[in-house]
Design an enzyme around this catalytic site. Structure first.
Site, PDB file in Angstrom:
ATOM      1  N   GLU A   1       5.244  -1.284  -2.929  1.00 41.24           N
ATOM      2  CA  GLU A   1       4.783  -0.135  -2.122  1.00 41.24           C
ATOM      3  C   GLU A   1       5.165   1.200  -2.751  1.00 41.24           C
ATOM      4  O   GLU A   1       5.757   2.068  -2.094  1.00 41.24           O
ATOM      5  CB  GLU A   1       5.334  -0.240  -0.689  1.00 41.24           C
ATOM      6  CG  GLU A   1       4.772  -1.416   0.058  1.00 41.24           C
ATOM      7  CD  GLU A   1       5.083  -1.423   1.555  1.00 41.24           C
ATOM      8  OE1 GLU A   1       5.903  -0.611   2.030  1.00 41.24           O
ATOM      9  OE2 GLU A   1       4.486  -2.253   2.259  1.00 41.24           O
TER      10      GLU A   1
ATOM     11  N   GLU B   1       2.039  -8.927   1.762  1.00 39.93           N
ATOM     12  CA  GLU B   1       2.787  -8.689   3.014  1.00 39.93           C
ATOM     13  C   GLU B   1       1.762  -8.578   4.130  1.00 39.93           C
ATOM     14  O   GLU B   1       0.928  -7.659   4.116  1.00 39.93           O
ATOM     15  CB  GLU B   1       3.623  -7.408   2.958  1.00 39.93           C
ATOM     16  CG  GLU B   1       4.908  -7.570   2.199  1.00 39.93           C
ATOM     17  CD  GLU B   1       5.803  -6.325   2.265  1.00 39.93           C
ATOM     18  OE1 GLU B   1       5.878  -5.687   3.350  1.00 39.93           O
ATOM     19  OE2 GLU B   1       6.400  -5.989   1.234  1.00 39.93           O
TER      20      GLU B   1
HETATM   21  O1  AHR Z   1       8.630  -6.445   5.230  1.00 39.20           O
HETATM   22  C1  AHR Z   1       9.322  -5.306   5.622  1.00 39.20           C
HETATM   23  C2  AHR Z   1       8.988  -4.081   4.784  1.00 39.20           C
HETATM   24  O2  AHR Z   1       7.678  -3.666   5.049  1.00 39.20           O
HETATM   25  C3  AHR Z   1       9.022  -4.258   3.299  1.00 39.20           C
HETATM   26  O3  AHR Z   1      10.285  -4.102   2.782  1.00 39.20           O
HETATM   27  C4  AHR Z   1       8.113  -3.182   2.798  1.00 39.20           C
HETATM   28  O4  AHR Z   1       7.480  -3.543   1.605  1.00 39.20           O
HETATM   29  C5  AHR Z   1       7.136  -2.986   3.950  1.00 39.20           C
HETATM   30  O5  AHR Z   1       6.982  -1.650   4.250  1.00 39.20           O
END
Ligand code: AHR
Length: 494
Positions: free
Chosen positions: A172, A291
């Site tokens: 990210e 994610e």
């Molecule tokens: O999964 C939790 C967080 O969410 C992670 O660390 C990040 O990549 C995202 O913003």
């Protein structure tokens, strides 16, 4: 009110990548410490791994696991987490304001992957980390003995290379919250150079570029275009992330979230195609949704400088499970461009599993994943669904049903995955098969309930679990079902 689902075994979207059923484990909250690794627990084996957690993950048939973060990654130096445990430093993890003991690191992660029969996906730190450190980690993991970092791995007890196939180029990096956040051009240049040296270490690795961290980012999808234009020929996948929310308690819109998920994939698939055309490239890149989950009820992220503090221990209810079911349906429907997906995360933190000192709780969201992972194999079919529409605030008129189907021509096994978004009444639905129509429903699994807010808690751990109905013959490729409101149904056929 009736609905009809047409399934033609010859109308194929593509092969379903087994990597769509992956997970994400981050050093955040109790995912690692108190989740995967808990040496003080009576449920742990001799190495400290929680047996009950691993068994539940095994049942999910996780194919790939992404590690070690997440936001954690951008301040993490992998050397701290390898070698004799007593020599590993305690650090302040700035991302989650926790104490990181480094008792679990790269080699322990690889051991967990082996125990789960899952492929490892490692992230390299492109926040505070250097490209040299990234290349050294590839050498540490993948090179045969005979050079400094490979020999270090052997000295740590692992003479055979770990052969890590998937590598994330940071996490990210578009987010201002990210440690070492960069703009798209700077990230693109750093990722491209990291990719170059990592591939010089091991040309066989597959590289995943950071896409936008959410569709809500002001830079989405321009970030994706820019980083792809800089790195297209050096990488294999573009990452996408998204967490679904229901802050407004708008059940109708929330149950239609598949529209949001599909649009995100379509936009980024179009961006991939656009950049490929601009660059006149012959390579095809794919998407890695590394994610994804529901996350909004517990967003706690400050650990008060504790070891393994409970953070973001989201409790999932029936409506969340129906959103997760749709997400998995979207993965099947988009399997031509989407090849990897990792539920974030796998235990305790934003996870389908909740480990306590006494045992293990399976949240509602565990079950759609379990069913989709068990039956979503082979080819994905392009289903035609005719269902009554209902109005939603966010997405306009939406069909009451969300459907995906799989088919394995080699065995004749197939499955239909149906989310019924209706709230009040069952929906009579006719399923019509064409082509190699199955002759029998082997089992019908149904996750449902009256209350969208119903959840599994320690007091009532099995309030929302699927029931399995007996099989039945399919006459002339047709079957009529009554689908309960607020339900996720899986028909396993042969
Ligand atoms: O999964 C939790 C967080 O969410 C992670 O660390 C990040 O990549 C995202 O913003």
């Amino acid at each position: 009110m009736t609905a009809r689902i047409y399934i033609d075994t010859q109308r194929i979207i593509g092969e379903i990548s087994p990597l769509l059923f992956g997970g994400f484990a981050e050093h955040m909250g109790r995912c690692i410490y108190g989740g995967l690794y808990d040496p003080g627990s009576p449920h742990a084996d001799g190495r400290g791994y929680r047996q009950d957690v691993l068994q539940a993950l095994r049942e999910l048939r996780l194919s790939v696991i992404r590690y070690p973060g997440g936001n954690f990654l951008s301040g993490y130096h992998w050397r701290d987490g390898v070698g004799p445990r007593e020599e590993r430093p305690r650090h302040r993890d700035l991302a989650w304001q926790s104490i990181e003991t480094n008792q679990f690191g790269t080699n322990e992660f690889i051991e967990v992957c082996r125990l789960l029969n899952a492929l490892p996906m490692l992230g390299v730190n492109l926040g505070t980390g250097t490209i040299e450190e990234a290349a050294a980690l590839v050498e540490y993991c993948n090179a045969p003995v005979g050079s400094h970092y490979a020999d270090l791995r052997a000295a740590h007890g692992y003479p055979t290379p770990h052969a890590v196939p998937y590598w994330c180029l940071g996490n990210e990096m578009d987010g201002p919250w990210q440690i070492g956040h960069l703009d798209a051009l700077d990230y693109g240049k750093k990722a491209r150079e990291a990719a170059k040296v990592m591939r010089l270490q091991d040309p066989a690795i597959q590289l995943i570029l950071c896409g936008s961290s959410s569709t809500s980012m002001r830079t989405y999808p321009e970030w994706d275009r820019l980083v792809l234009e800089t790195c297209y020929d050096q990488v294999d996948y573009l990452a996408l992330h998204y967490y679904a929310t229901n802050h407004d308690n708008d059940l109708g819109s929330y149950l239609a979230m598949a529209a949001q998920f599909e649009e995100q994939v379509d936009t980024l698939a179009a961006t991939l195609r656009y950049v490929k055309a601009v660059l006149r490239s012959r390579r095809t890149l794919y998407l890695s949704w590394d994610e994804w989950n529901v996350w909004y009820k517990d967003r706690s992220g400050r650990g008060g400088w504790q070891e393994g503090p409970p953070l973001s221990e989201e409790v999932y209810n029936l409506e969340d499970a129906l959103v997760v079911g749709q997400w998995l349906n979207v993965f099947l429907r988009k399997c031509d461009v989407l090849k990897i997906a990792c539920i974030a995360q796998i235990v305790n933190t934003i996870a389908p599993l909740h480990a306590t000192q006494d045992g293990l709780l399976r949240h509602t969201t565990y079950y759609p994943f379990l069913l989709a992972s068990a039956y979503g194999r082979g080819l994905s079919l392009d289903v035609l669904t005719q269902a009554p529409l209902y109005d939603t605030r966010l997405f306009g008129p939406m069909p009451l049903l969300d459907v995906a189907a799989s088919h394995d021509p080699a065995t004749g096994a197939g499955a239909v995955f149906i989310v019924n978004r209706s709230v009040g009444e069952p929906l009579v639905t006719e399923v019509v098969w064409q082509g190699a129509a199955p002759t029998r429903v082997l089992a019908r699994h149904e996750l449902t309930g009256d209350d969208p807010k119903a959840f599994n808690g320690l007091a009532e751990p099995n309030r929302v679990v699927p029931r399995t109905l007996p099989g039945q013959p399919i006459q002339d490729g047709r079957l009529t079902l009554s689908l309960p409101p607020l339900s996720f149904t899986v028909l396993a056929t042969t």
